[in-house]
Scaffold this motif. Structure first.
Motif, PDB file in Angstrom:
ATOM      1  N   PRO A 146       0.807  -1.230   0.000  1.00 44.05           N
ATOM      2  CA  PRO A 146       0.000   0.000   0.000  1.00 44.05           C
ATOM      3  C   PRO A 146       0.829   1.265   0.000  1.00 44.05           C
ATOM      4  CG  PRO A 146      -0.134  -1.087   2.114  1.00 44.05           C
ATOM      5  CD  PRO A 146       0.521  -2.037   1.193  1.00 44.05           C
ATOM      6  N   LEU A 147       2.162   1.155   0.230  1.00 41.79           N
ATOM      7  CA  LEU A 147       2.965   2.367   0.221  1.00 41.79           C
ATOM      8  C   LEU A 147       3.189   2.903  -1.180  1.00 41.79           C
ATOM      9  CD1 LEU A 147       5.908   1.757   2.674  1.00 41.79           C
ATOM     10  CD2 LEU A 147       3.933   3.153   3.000  1.00 41.79           C
ATOM     11  N   LEU A 177       9.233  10.924   4.383  1.00 45.37           N
ATOM     12  CA  LEU A 177       9.510   9.515   4.663  1.00 45.37           C
ATOM     13  C   LEU A 177       8.214   8.812   5.044  1.00 45.37           C
ATOM     14  CD1 LEU A 177      11.554   7.256   5.220  1.00 45.37           C
ATOM     15  CD2 LEU A 177      11.687   8.079   7.533  1.00 45.37           C
ATOM     16  N   LEU A 178       7.904   7.740   4.312  1.00 46.09           N
ATOM     17  CA  LEU A 178       6.666   7.022   4.602  1.00 46.09           C
ATOM     18  C   LEU A 178       6.924   5.818   5.488  1.00 46.09           C
ATOM     19  CD1 LEU A 178       5.251   6.947   1.018  1.00 46.09           C
ATOM     20  CD2 LEU A 178       4.633   8.510   2.803  1.00 46.09           C
ATOM     21  N   GLY A 179       7.982   5.067   5.166  1.00 44.08           N
ATOM     22  CA  GLY A 179       8.248   3.861   5.948  1.00 44.08           C
ATOM     23  C   GLY A 179       9.548   3.263   5.483  1.00 44.08           C
ATOM     24  N   ILE A 186       9.655  -4.348   8.892  1.00 44.96           N
ATOM     25  CA  ILE A 186       8.978  -3.181   8.324  1.00 44.96           C
ATOM     26  C   ILE A 186       8.708  -2.183   9.445  1.00 44.96           C
ATOM     27  CG2 ILE A 186       6.909  -2.422   7.153  1.00 44.96           C
ATOM     28  CD1 ILE A 186       6.870  -4.927   5.647  1.00 44.96           C
ATOM     29  N   LEU A 187       9.182  -0.944   9.237  1.00 42.18           N
ATOM     30  CA  LEU A 187       9.001   0.077  10.264  1.00 42.18           C
ATOM     31  C   LEU A 187       8.236   1.245   9.675  1.00 42.18           C
ATOM     32  CD1 LEU A 187      12.680   0.191  11.504  1.00 42.18           C
ATOM     33  CD2 LEU A 187      10.793  -0.745  12.763  1.00 42.18           C
ATOM     34  N   SER A 188       7.435   1.895  10.513  1.00 43.34           N
ATOM     35  CA  SER A 188       6.785   3.117  10.059  1.00 43.34           C
ATOM     36  C   SER A 188       7.734   4.277  10.332  1.00 43.34           C
ATOM     37  CB  SER A 188       5.485   3.320  10.815  1.00 43.34           C
ATOM     38  OG  SER A 188       5.790   3.653  12.146  1.00 43.34           O
ATOM     39  N   ARG A 189       7.289   5.480  10.079  1.00 41.59           N
ATOM     40  CA  ARG A 189       8.136   6.636  10.287  1.00 41.59           C
ATOM     41  C   ARG A 189       8.543   6.783  11.753  1.00 41.59           C
ATOM     42  NH1 ARG A 189       8.245  12.018   7.819  1.00 41.59           N
ATOM     43  NH2 ARG A 189       9.904  12.998   8.982  1.00 41.59           N
TER      44      ARG A 189
ATOM     45  N   PHE B  21      -1.684  11.921   6.734  1.00 42.60           N
ATOM     46  CA  PHE B  21      -2.187  10.647   6.245  1.00 42.60           C
ATOM     47  C   PHE B  21      -1.363   9.516   6.820  1.00 42.60           C
ATOM     48  CE2 PHE B  21       1.197   9.806   3.257  1.00 42.60           C
ATOM     49  CZ  PHE B  21       1.654  11.054   2.909  1.00 42.60           C
ATOM     50  N   PRO B  23       0.343   6.153   5.564  1.00 44.67           N
ATOM     51  CA  PRO B  23       0.611   5.543   4.262  1.00 44.67           C
ATOM     52  C   PRO B  23       0.291   4.063   4.172  1.00 44.67           C
ATOM     53  CG  PRO B  23       2.641   5.988   5.417  1.00 44.67           C
ATOM     54  CD  PRO B  23       1.569   6.637   6.201  1.00 44.67           C
ATOM     55  N   PHE B  24       0.153   3.375   5.306  1.00 47.97           N
ATOM     56  CA  PHE B  24      -0.125   1.952   5.226  1.00 47.97           C
ATOM     57  C   PHE B  24      -1.617   1.664   5.039  1.00 47.97           C
ATOM     58  CE2 PHE B  24       3.918   0.016   5.876  1.00 47.97           C
ATOM     59  CZ  PHE B  24       4.658   0.970   6.523  1.00 47.97           C
ATOM     60  N   GLU B  25      -2.452   2.711   5.035  1.00 55.34           N
ATOM     61  CA  GLU B  25      -3.866   2.498   4.750  1.00 55.34           C
ATOM     62  C   GLU B  25      -4.086   2.494   3.253  1.00 55.34           C
ATOM     63  OE1 GLU B  25      -6.565   2.499   7.037  1.00 55.34           O
ATOM     64  OE2 GLU B  25      -5.028   2.166   8.541  1.00 55.34           O
ATOM     65  N   SER B  26      -5.280   2.105   2.832  1.00 54.08           N
ATOM     66  CA  SER B  26      -5.518   1.979   1.402  1.00 54.08           C
ATOM     67  C   SER B  26      -6.311   3.126   0.818  1.00 54.08           C
ATOM     68  CB  SER B  26      -6.267   0.679   1.131  1.00 54.08           C
ATOM     69  OG  SER B  26      -7.315   0.579   2.048  1.00 54.08           O
ATOM     70  N   ARG B  32      -2.447  11.676  -1.261  1.00 58.10           N
ATOM     71  CA  ARG B  32      -1.033  11.754  -1.620  1.00 58.10           C
ATOM     72  C   ARG B  32      -0.853  12.478  -2.937  1.00 58.10           C
ATOM     73  NH1 ARG B  32       2.108   6.230  -0.673  1.00 58.10           N
ATOM     74  NH2 ARG B  32       3.732   7.445  -1.656  1.00 58.10           N
ATOM     75  N   VAL B  56       3.119  12.374   8.590  1.00 62.48           N
ATOM     76  CA  VAL B  56       2.989  10.954   8.284  1.00 62.48           C
ATOM     77  C   VAL B  56       2.807  10.200   9.596  1.00 62.48           C
ATOM     78  CG1 VAL B  56       4.125   9.010   7.231  1.00 62.48           C
ATOM     79  CG2 VAL B  56       4.423  11.252   6.271  1.00 62.48           C
ATOM     80  N   ARG B  57       1.664   9.545   9.748  1.00 62.11           N
ATOM     81  CA  ARG B  57       1.393   8.840  11.008  1.00 62.11           C
ATOM     82  C   ARG B  57       1.189   7.365  10.741  1.00 62.11           C
ATOM     83  NH1 ARG B  57      -2.035  12.606  14.440  1.00 62.11           N
ATOM     84  NH2 ARG B  57      -0.924  14.560  14.116  1.00 62.11           N
ATOM     85  N   HIS B  58       0.998   6.624  11.824  1.00 62.42           N
ATOM     86  CA  HIS B  58       0.760   5.188  11.668  1.00 62.42           C
ATOM     87  C   HIS B  58      -0.324   4.756  12.639  1.00 62.42           C
ATOM     88  CE1 HIS B  58       1.524   1.312  10.203  1.00 62.42           C
ATOM     89  NE2 HIS B  58       2.135   0.825  11.241  1.00 62.42           N
TER      90      HIS B  58
END
Lengths: 261, 111
Positions: A146-147, A177-179, A186-189, B21, B23-26, B32, B56-58
């Protein structure tokens, strides 16, 4: 009528001077067969053209009603295969892969950023989503799928220098930076920032060894405390007696006290 | 059909834009792309003081665009079910309206 005209005109040059003039003048206004303006067709010719017009064949069922037929998959051309191989190579060779969103940047900034990252042995790769997506879906990195939407770049490196990378990226506002995938994790920001804050591996190892060695050293000092205390007391006693010797001889006394213990 | 990069937005009445946003969501594609279009040279050239920040969050929150205007007004666009073109046209229309208001105000003040 045209036949007689052709016959009359088949003379050498100017038809109206030489050649035989027919008795009946079939041409009324004097325009020839081939004119510069649109000339109306003879009525019989008009009827023939109308009857023989082209009618396109219509299918019995309109194509909208039928189910859409699946288009055949195009074969990959060599360039696409080469790019795919490169992406697979990248994912295999490097320890750290960071995915960032690329918003349009002026050219000099791109070059500067590449230069600073090169100093830390980090390479910048521009990737196309349609190539990366199939490669990822077949490998084990499905969660990175999804990235890869909108324009992205990859920052790849053999060492995991997260702190320097974050510092460079902070100076470039147009790259987000997204990830990242560091050592197959796998790491997030937020994860990358935490990873950057961790101390170096050697320092962490030294700290662990020190913590582990603390307890046994405490135990050994506890065990030795009794005998150490005794030797300290005896030393003190000897000093006292030696100081008292100047007054009166009392040597057998320390020999007796050491004998009883 | 319009291309998202052809829409021109005049950012003069805008003070700051924050795009948040996960980024790991769909459902973040349109947000973006919106961020990418806003960072285009020509749109950035209309207002150099406008700060565009990407958050950028998670935490699974939905994509959000937060626009602060110079006169204190705030526009929040939740991009989960919006397309890029819709967001750009919404922002563009509001910016144009504000520009017209300012021009009218300056015309009233001058004579």
């Amino acid at each position: 009528a045209p036949a007689t005209k052709m016959a009359a005109l088949s003379g050498s040059g100017a038809p109206w001077r030489r050649g035989w003039l027919p008795a009946l003048q079939f041409v009324r206004r004097g325009s020839k067969a081939v004119t510069r303006h649109w000339k109306a067709m003879h009525f019989q010719r008009q009827k023939l053209m109308a009857v023989t017009e082209y009618l396109a064949p219509r299918p019995a069922i309109p194509p909208r009603c039928l189910a859409p037929r699946k288009e055949t998959l195009e074969e990959d051309n060599g360039y696409v295969q080469l790019l795919r191989r490169q992406v697979e190579e990248v994912f295999r060779d490097n320890r750290m892969i960071a995915v960032c969103q690329y918003n349009s940047m002026p050219g000099e900034d791109v070059v500067l950023m590449r230069h600073y990252l090169r100093k830390h042995n980090i390479e910048v790769k521009f990737v196309l989503n349609e190539i990366v997506r199939p490669v990822l879906s077949q490998s084990k990195y499905k969660n990175l799928l999804p990235l890869f939407v909108a324009r992205n770049i990859l920052l790849v490196s053999r060492e995991a220098k997260a702190k320097e990378m974050l510092r460079v990226l902070k100076g470039v506002p147009q790259i987000n930076l997204l990830g990242a995938c560091i050592d197959d994790t796998i790491l997030s920001r937020q994860g990358v920032e935490n990873f950057a804050k961790l101390p170096l591996l050697e320092a962490a190892q030294g700290q662990t060894v020190g913590a582990l060695a603390l307890l046994p050293s405490q135990t050994s000092s506890l065990l030795q405390r009794g005998s150490a205390h005794l030797t300290a007391l005896l030393d003190q006693h000897i000093h006292q007696l030696q100081a008292g010797e100047t007054g009166s001889p009392a040597e057998p006394a320390p020999a007796q006290s050491s004998g009883t213990h | 059909k319009k291309m998202a990069s052809k829409i021109r937005v005049v950012l003069r009445p805008v003070k700051s834009i924050v795009v948040r946003f996960c980024p790991f969501e769909s459902n973040v594609e349109s947000t973006r792309k919106f961020l990418g279009c806003i960072n285009h040279k020509k749109i950035q050239a209309t207002n150099r003081n406008c700060e565009v920040t990407a958050d950028v969050r998670h935490d699974g929150s939905e994509p959000l665009v937060d626009v602060m205007f110079a006169d204190g007004e705030r526009l929040i666009m939740k991009g989960a079910n919006l397309t890029t073109i819709e967001m750009l046209t919404a922002l563009g229309s509001r910016c144009n309206a504000k520009e017209l208001k300012e021009e009218q105000k300056s015309k009233k003040k001058s004579p």
